[in-house]
Write a protein that holds these residues in place. Structure first.
Motif, mmCIF file in Angstrom:
data_model
loop_
_atom_site.group_PDB
_atom_site.id
_atom_site.type_symbol
_atom_site.label_atom_id
_atom_site.label_comp_id
_atom_site.label_asym_id
_atom_site.label_seq_id
_atom_site.Cartn_x
_atom_site.Cartn_y
_atom_site.Cartn_z
ATOM 1 N N ILE A 47 0.845 -1.183 0.000
ATOM 2 C CA ILE A 47 0.000 0.000 0.000
ATOM 3 C C ILE A 47 0.883 1.238 0.000
ATOM 4 O O ILE A 47 2.033 1.177 0.432
ATOM 5 C CB ILE A 47 -0.951 -0.015 1.222
ATOM 6 N N GLN A 54 -4.495 7.533 0.807
ATOM 7 C CA GLN A 54 -4.068 6.302 0.155
ATOM 8 C C GLN A 54 -3.984 6.539 -1.345
ATOM 9 O O GLN A 54 -4.924 7.039 -1.957
ATOM 10 C CB GLN A 54 -5.068 5.180 0.447
ATOM 11 N N LYS A 57 -3.042 0.525 -3.832
ATOM 12 C CA LYS A 57 -3.191 -0.648 -2.991
ATOM 13 C C LYS A 57 -2.760 -1.861 -3.780
ATOM 14 O O LYS A 57 -3.175 -2.026 -4.934
ATOM 15 C CB LYS A 57 -4.650 -0.770 -2.556
#
Lengths: 114, 113
Positions: A47, A54, A57
Motif C-alpha cells: 500500500i 491512500q 493498494k
C-alpha cells in the motif's frame, strides 16, 4: 543524511495477535510505501500514501490496514496474525509521487509469527 | 501490466572478473527502471535508476546499466567484481502512476576469491 526509520526492527507475535509497525520517512518526504518480503522472495507492494491519502493498494490482506499521519509517518496495523505473515516488512519514502521518483527504503521490520 | 524478468536466479563470478546481471522488462509505457541491492539481513539500497534521460546509467560502487528499448532490456554490469558485491540484486520497474514498485525475482551474485 537522514534515512527512513522503522520500528520495531524485530517483532515476535503469536497467531491471532495484532501488530503495529511504524515508519518515519526521510524529512520532507510526503509519500510512504509498504512492502512485504517473505523468506527467499522478492518484495511485494502492499500500500502507499501520498499527502496522507491512500494512493495505491497492492496485495494487502483485508486483515491489514495502514494510514499516514499529519507528520507523514505511517503505521501498518496487522490483525489476526497468521504464520504466513512472517516476513520482512519494508517501508519506503519519496519526495512527491511519480514514476520517476526514487523510493528510499528503511531497514525493515522482521516479523515472526509463532 | 508492467513486469520485469531477471533471467538468472544465481550468478557466480571470480573476484576481479566482470559482472553481468540480466533483466528484461515489459511495459505499456516508457518506464522508470531501477536496480536495488540487498545484502544479507539488510535493507534495500538503490544502485542506479533510469528515467528516460541517458540510456547508459552509472550507479554507485562502479555499477552501470544500459537501457535498450529495442531489446526491452536493462542489464546491470560491473567491470571488476569485488568480494563485497556478493548480495541479492533486484531489477525493478515503477508503476505508471509511480505509486508502487514492481520487483523482479532477484539474482543472487556470488563472488569467489
Amino acid at each position: 543524511a537522514a534515512g527512513v526509520i522503522q520500528s520495531p526492527r524485530h517483532l515476535i507475535k503469536e497467531k491471532r495477535e495484532t501488530a503495529t509497525l511504524k515508519c518515519y520517512p526521510i524529512p520532507r518526504h510526503d509519500t510512504v510505501y509498504w512492502y512485504q518480503q517473505g523468506p527467499g522472495q522478492d518484495p511485494q507492494f502492499l500500500i502507499s500514501f501520498y499527502e496522507k491519502m491512500q494512493s495505491d493498494k497492492g496485495s494487502i490482506p483485508d486483515r491489514f490496514s495502514a494510514q499516514q499521519f499529519s507528520d507523514y509517518h505511517s503505521e501498518l496495523n496487522m490483525s489476526s496474525l497468521e504464520l504466513g505473515d512472517s516476513a520482512l516488512y519494508f517501508c519506503a519514502s519519496s519526495l512527491g509521487q511519480g514514476f520517476q521518483e526514487t523510493q528510499y527504503f528503511g531497514p525493515g521490520t522482521r516479523l515472526l509469527v509463532l | 501490466a508492467q513486469s520485469v524478468t531477471q533471467l538468472d536466479s544465481h550468478v557466480s563470478v571470480s573476484e576481479g572478473t566482470p559482472v553481468l546481471l540480466r533483466c528484461n522488462y515489459s511495459s505499456s509505457y516508457s518506464p522508470s527502471l531501477f536496480w536495488y541491492v540487498q545484502h544479507p539481513n539488510k535493507g534495500l539500497q538503490l544502485l542506479l535508476k533510469y528515467t528516460s534521460a541517458a540510456t547508459l546509467v552509472k550507479g554507485i560502487n562502479g555499477f552501470e546499466a544500459e537501457f535498450k528499448k529495442s531489446e526491452t532490456s536493462f542489464h546491470l554490469t560491473k567491470p571488476s567484481a569485488h568480494m563485497s558485491d556478493a548480495a541479492e540484486y533486484f531489477c525493478v520497474v515503477s508503476s505508471q502512476a509511480g505509486t508502487a514498485l514492481i520487483f523482479g525475482k532477484g539474482t543472487t551474485l556470488s563472488v569467489s576469491s
